[in-house]
Design a protein around this motif. Structure first.
Motif, PDB file in Angstrom:
ATOM      1  N   VAL A 253     -13.295  -1.691   1.459  1.00 53.14           N
ATOM      2  CA  VAL A 253     -14.534  -2.016   2.180  1.00 53.14           C
ATOM      3  C   VAL A 253     -15.601  -1.012   1.756  1.00 53.14           C
ATOM      4  CG1 VAL A 253     -15.630  -2.156   4.451  1.00 53.14           C
ATOM      5  CG2 VAL A 253     -13.278  -2.995   4.141  1.00 53.14           C
ATOM      6  N   THR A 254     -16.738  -1.525   1.286  1.00 54.93           N
ATOM      7  CA  THR A 254     -17.815  -0.653   0.814  1.00 54.93           C
ATOM      8  C   THR A 254     -19.055  -0.687   1.707  1.00 54.93           C
ATOM      9  OG1 THR A 254     -18.659  -2.409  -0.627  1.00 54.93           O
ATOM     10  CG2 THR A 254     -17.068  -0.852  -1.587  1.00 54.93           C
TER      11      THR A 254
ATOM     12  N   PHE B 285       0.831  -1.196   0.000  1.00 53.11           N
ATOM     13  CA  PHE B 285       0.000   0.000   0.000  1.00 53.11           C
ATOM     14  C   PHE B 285       0.869   1.250   0.000  1.00 53.11           C
ATOM     15  CE2 PHE B 285      -2.180  -3.385   2.345  1.00 53.11           C
ATOM     16  CZ  PHE B 285      -3.367  -3.491   1.635  1.00 53.11           C
ATOM     17  N   GLN B 286       0.346   2.321  -0.567  1.00 50.69           N
ATOM     18  CA  GLN B 286       1.085   3.583  -0.601  1.00 50.69           C
ATOM     19  C   GLN B 286       0.903   4.402   0.679  1.00 50.69           C
ATOM     20  OE1 GLN B 286       0.017   5.691  -4.170  1.00 50.69           O
ATOM     21  NE2 GLN B 286       0.988   4.187  -5.510  1.00 50.69           N
ATOM     22  N   HIS B 287      -0.137   4.120   1.435  1.00 51.95           N
ATOM     23  CA  HIS B 287      -0.425   4.868   2.661  1.00 51.95           C
ATOM     24  C   HIS B 287      -1.314   4.019   3.554  1.00 51.95           C
ATOM     25  CE1 HIS B 287      -4.537   5.522   1.264  1.00 51.95           C
ATOM     26  NE2 HIS B 287      -4.021   5.830   0.068  1.00 51.95           N
ATOM     27  N   LEU B 288      -1.577   4.500   4.753  1.00 44.37           N
ATOM     28  CA  LEU B 288      -2.454   3.793   5.691  1.00 44.37           C
ATOM     29  C   LEU B 288      -3.681   4.618   6.068  1.00 44.37           C
ATOM     30  CD1 LEU B 288      -0.066   1.958   8.220  1.00 44.37           C
ATOM     31  CD2 LEU B 288      -1.507   0.961   6.437  1.00 44.37           C
ATOM     32  N   ARG B 289      -4.081   5.558   5.223  1.00 41.38           N
ATOM     33  CA  ARG B 289      -5.301   6.304   5.525  1.00 41.38           C
ATOM     34  C   ARG B 289      -6.482   5.346   5.609  1.00 41.38           C
ATOM     35  NH1 ARG B 289      -2.767   9.736   1.995  1.00 41.38           N
ATOM     36  NH2 ARG B 289      -4.028   9.088   0.196  1.00 41.38           N
ATOM     37  N   LYS B 290      -7.209   5.419   6.711  1.00 38.92           N
ATOM     38  CA  LYS B 290      -8.330   4.519   7.016  1.00 38.92           C
ATOM     39  C   LYS B 290      -7.874   3.080   7.262  1.00 38.92           C
ATOM     40  CE  LYS B 290     -11.982   7.157   4.763  1.00 38.92           C
ATOM     41  NZ  LYS B 290     -13.178   7.109   3.916  1.00 38.92           N
TER      42      LYS B 290
ATOM     43  N   ALA C 260     -20.005  -9.091   8.392  1.00 38.41           N
ATOM     44  CA  ALA C 260     -19.569  -9.151   6.987  1.00 38.41           C
ATOM     45  C   ALA C 260     -19.082  -7.782   6.553  1.00 38.41           C
ATOM     46  CB  ALA C 260     -20.716  -9.618   6.085  1.00 38.41           C
ATOM     47  N   LEU C 261     -17.966  -7.761   5.859  1.00 32.90           N
ATOM     48  CA  LEU C 261     -17.418  -6.555   5.243  1.00 32.90           C
ATOM     49  C   LEU C 261     -17.495  -6.745   3.735  1.00 32.90           C
ATOM     50  CD1 LEU C 261     -14.195  -6.238   7.451  1.00 32.90           C
ATOM     51  CD2 LEU C 261     -16.320  -4.934   7.710  1.00 32.90           C
ATOM     52  N   ASN C 262     -18.431  -6.055   3.107  1.00 27.89           N
ATOM     53  CA  ASN C 262     -18.549  -6.148   1.656  1.00 27.89           C
ATOM     54  C   ASN C 262     -17.384  -5.398   1.016  1.00 27.89           C
ATOM     55  OD1 ASN C 262     -21.037  -7.141   2.492  1.00 27.89           O
ATOM     56  ND2 ASN C 262     -22.137  -6.206   0.793  1.00 27.89           N
TER      57      ASN C 262
ATOM     58  N   PHE D 196     -14.169  -5.742  12.401  1.00 24.68           N
ATOM     59  CA  PHE D 196     -15.340  -4.947  12.041  1.00 24.68           C
ATOM     60  C   PHE D 196     -15.350  -3.619  12.791  1.00 24.68           C
ATOM     61  CE2 PHE D 196     -19.747  -3.650  12.490  1.00 24.68           C
ATOM     62  CZ  PHE D 196     -20.336  -3.955  11.270  1.00 24.68           C
ATOM     63  N   ASP D 197     -15.000  -3.669  14.075  1.00 22.63           N
ATOM     64  CA  ASP D 197     -15.014  -2.450  14.888  1.00 22.63           C
ATOM     65  C   ASP D 197     -13.892  -1.491  14.521  1.00 22.63           C
ATOM     66  OD1 ASP D 197     -17.239  -3.337  16.255  1.00 22.63           O
ATOM     67  OD2 ASP D 197     -16.091  -4.157  17.940  1.00 22.63           O
ATOM     68  N   LEU D 198     -12.843  -1.995  13.896  1.00 18.21           N
ATOM     69  CA  LEU D 198     -11.685  -1.163  13.570  1.00 18.21           C
ATOM     70  C   LEU D 198     -11.742  -0.539  12.180  1.00 18.21           C
ATOM     71  CD1 LEU D 198      -8.884  -3.460  15.032  1.00 18.21           C
ATOM     72  CD2 LEU D 198      -9.567  -1.223  15.931  1.00 18.21           C
ATOM     73  N   VAL D 199     -12.301  -1.259  11.211  1.00 18.80           N
ATOM     74  CA  VAL D 199     -12.244  -0.769   9.833  1.00 18.80           C
ATOM     75  C   VAL D 199     -13.328   0.267   9.575  1.00 18.80           C
ATOM     76  CG1 VAL D 199     -11.292  -2.961   9.009  1.00 18.80           C
ATOM     77  CG2 VAL D 199     -13.743  -2.542   8.839  1.00 18.80           C
ATOM     78  N   GLU D 200     -13.117   1.033   8.512  1.00 19.60           N
ATOM     79  CA  GLU D 200     -14.079   2.053   8.084  1.00 19.60           C
ATOM     80  C   GLU D 200     -14.519   1.744   6.657  1.00 19.60           C
ATOM     81  OE1 GLU D 200     -12.650   6.118   8.576  1.00 19.60           O
ATOM     82  OE2 GLU D 200     -10.940   5.322   9.685  1.00 19.60           O
ATOM     83  N   ILE D 201     -15.628   2.341   6.260  1.00 20.12           N
ATOM     84  CA  ILE D 201     -15.961   2.331   4.846  1.00 20.12           C
ATOM     85  C   ILE D 201     -14.821   3.048   4.122  1.00 20.12           C
ATOM     86  CG2 ILE D 201     -17.597   3.051   3.073  1.00 20.12           C
ATOM     87  CD1 ILE D 201     -18.664   0.946   5.083  1.00 20.12           C
TER      88      ILE D 201
END
Length: 201
Positions: free
Chosen positions: A112-113, A64-69, A150-152, A189-194
């Motif tokens: 993640v959408t 990855f180029q960055h870790l934003r989100k 579930a993370l679509n 699930f609690d950590l990730v964002e859309i």
């Protein structure tokens, strides 16, 4: 990254599940580093006896180029999922299930959408072609193939989700998705964002 000496009791319990799995499959223990926030499997979950996958340390900078989100790396060969938080304070490494065949496998970058708690499972059209006996849907519960979360992803029908059967973890057992133990997917699930970036490798 915290040193191994900084592991707390929860981390040691999580790692104990991996060491137990390693007794059944010695090749499983090839990671070079464990972060203090790394949890590999529920301590009470027995290691599958036929898991032959191993995992190696991964650096987010290689993918990855960055870790934003934050960022999720699904290493399909090693059958593990890595998650890095945006501030790099958390690095999770979870064993996973992977697609059953190369035909069902997709690799590359997506994101993640949609995040779904206690999702309803509906077979895809291709799954119905392969097995017309599948139910129209499976409501939330212990028999739901998507588990508790579930993370679509940005690709239609591809998800990171929980499981209905512990034996699937560490094996080619999915129709294209990446499966995790339910306690692990709940934490993720609690950590990730859309918009959290995802790479399937």
């Amino acid at each position: 990254m915290p040193s191994r000496s900084n592991l707390n009791r929860r981390d040691l319990l999580g790692l104990s599940g991996v060491f137990m799995a390693g007794l059944a499959a010695p090749g499983l223990l090839r990671a070079q580093d464990f972060a203090a926030d790394t949890t590999l499997a529920p301590a009470a979950a027995p290691g599958p006896r036929h898991v032959t996958a191993s995992f190696a340390a991964q650096r987010w900078q290689d993918h990855f180029q960055h870790l934003r989100k934050g960022a999720i790396l699904c290493d399909l060969t090693s059958r593990v999922l890595h998650y890095w938080s945006e501030d790099e304070s958390i690095h999770l490494v979870y064993p996973s299930s992977v697609p059953m065949s190369e035909e069902l496998t997709r690799r590359g970058h997506t994101e993640v959408t949609l995040k779904r708690r206690n999702p309803t499972w509906i077979p895809t059209p291709d799954m119905r072609k392969r097995d017309p006996s599948l139910p129209d849907k499976v409501d939330p519960g212990p028999d739901n193939p998507l588990g508790s979360r579930a993370l679509n992803l940005g690709w239609q029908y591809y998800r990171i989700h929980g499981i209905d059967n512990l034996a699937k973890i560490g094996r080619p057992a999915s129709n294209g998705c990446v499966g995790l133990f339910n306690p692990n997917v709940e934490r993720l699930f609690d950590l990730v964002e859309i918009g959290t970036q995802v790479k399937l490798l």
